[in-house]
Design an enzyme around this catalytic site. Structure first.
Site: not given
Lengths: 135, 119
Positions: A81-82
């Site tokens: 997840c960025i």
């Protein structure tokens, strides 16, 4: 046997051995049984798995390496997840430049992805499973 | 096929509640109609008045956004409410309606979803 497509969500860090281990063991088992693994989505502390700078103590399993090897053999997405990755100091070259950071450390085989990728996996996968205990 | 998100963490001292709500809002934005169940310590997330002084953002404001994303009702494990001495009346003024479930109904809800994410 019906072949199922899986998405695994890993919420715990790689040092939280038993949970992190459960995730990769589960992935191995489902692949061995002929199911398909589409995506592993690392969220929260899980994104730490995607660091290329981890040096586990001698004798400890290197979970990052294990995921890389499994991915090489079976071709599935390893998405971190960025937003969580940026919080935790995991960046690729592009983000490193964008935020003017001194280095980048996203491990090979891993990609930064938005929560939208997780949402799309819930559409395409037959099963979504979460790993990581609540403390 | 809708996803069931199980809210099992206290809103204090960690970001699980917020991280779960981010997933829910994303799923809703993708029209995946997420279903929410509050269970265990997670029921504390529903006490908006009890907001404590923590460095973490309180989840109350995000709950208010749920109806805009077509999440009108959330499920709440009745046993967990009793365990945490929360009365159903305390949940009346929430921006979403709370439907209380017995242990059997919780079990049925979990069994009826193939996509389950626990936070």
């Amino acid at each position: 046997m019906t072949q199922l497509t899986y998405c695994l969500v890993v919420r715990c860090g790689p040092h939280q051995q038993s949970q992190a281990l459960s995730a990769i063991e589960f992935a191995r088992s489902l692949l061995e049984r002929g199911h398909k693994l589409e995506r592993v989505f690392f969220y929260q502390q899980g994104v730490l798995t995607a660091s290329s700078l981890r040096s586990p103590a001698q004798g400890d399993l290197d979970i990052t390496k294990q995921w890389q090897q499994l991915q090489k053999a079976h071709e599935f997405d390893l998405d971190a997840c960025i937003a969580a990755a940026l919080h935790n100091g995991i960046v690729n070259e592009e983000e490193s430049q964008r935020y003017e950071l001194s280095a980048h450390n996203l491990a090979q085989g891993f990609a930064l992805a938005g929560l939208g990728q997780l949402a799309s996996a819930t559409v395409t996968c037959d099963r979504v499973m979460t790993f990581g205990a609540n403390l | 096929m809708s996803s069931l998100i199980v809210m099992r963490s206290t809103p204090y001292g960690n970001t699980n509640a917020k991280d779960a709500l981010d997933v829910i809002l994303t799923l809703a934005a993708f029209e995946q109609e997420p279903v929410m169940l509050y269970q265990g310590l997670g029921v504390q997330q529903l006490l908006l008045e009890a907001s404590m002084d923590t460095p973490f953002k309180h989840v109350g404001k995000i709950l208010g956004a749920l109806p805009m994303y077509d999440v009108e009702t959330v499920y709440v494990d009745q046993t967990s409410l009793v365990e945490h001495s929360i009365k159903p009346e305390q949940l009346q003024d929430l921006p979403v309606a709370c439907q209380l479930l017995t242990s059997h109904q919780v079990s049925d809800l979990l069994h009826s979803h193939l996509h389950v994410m626990v936070f």
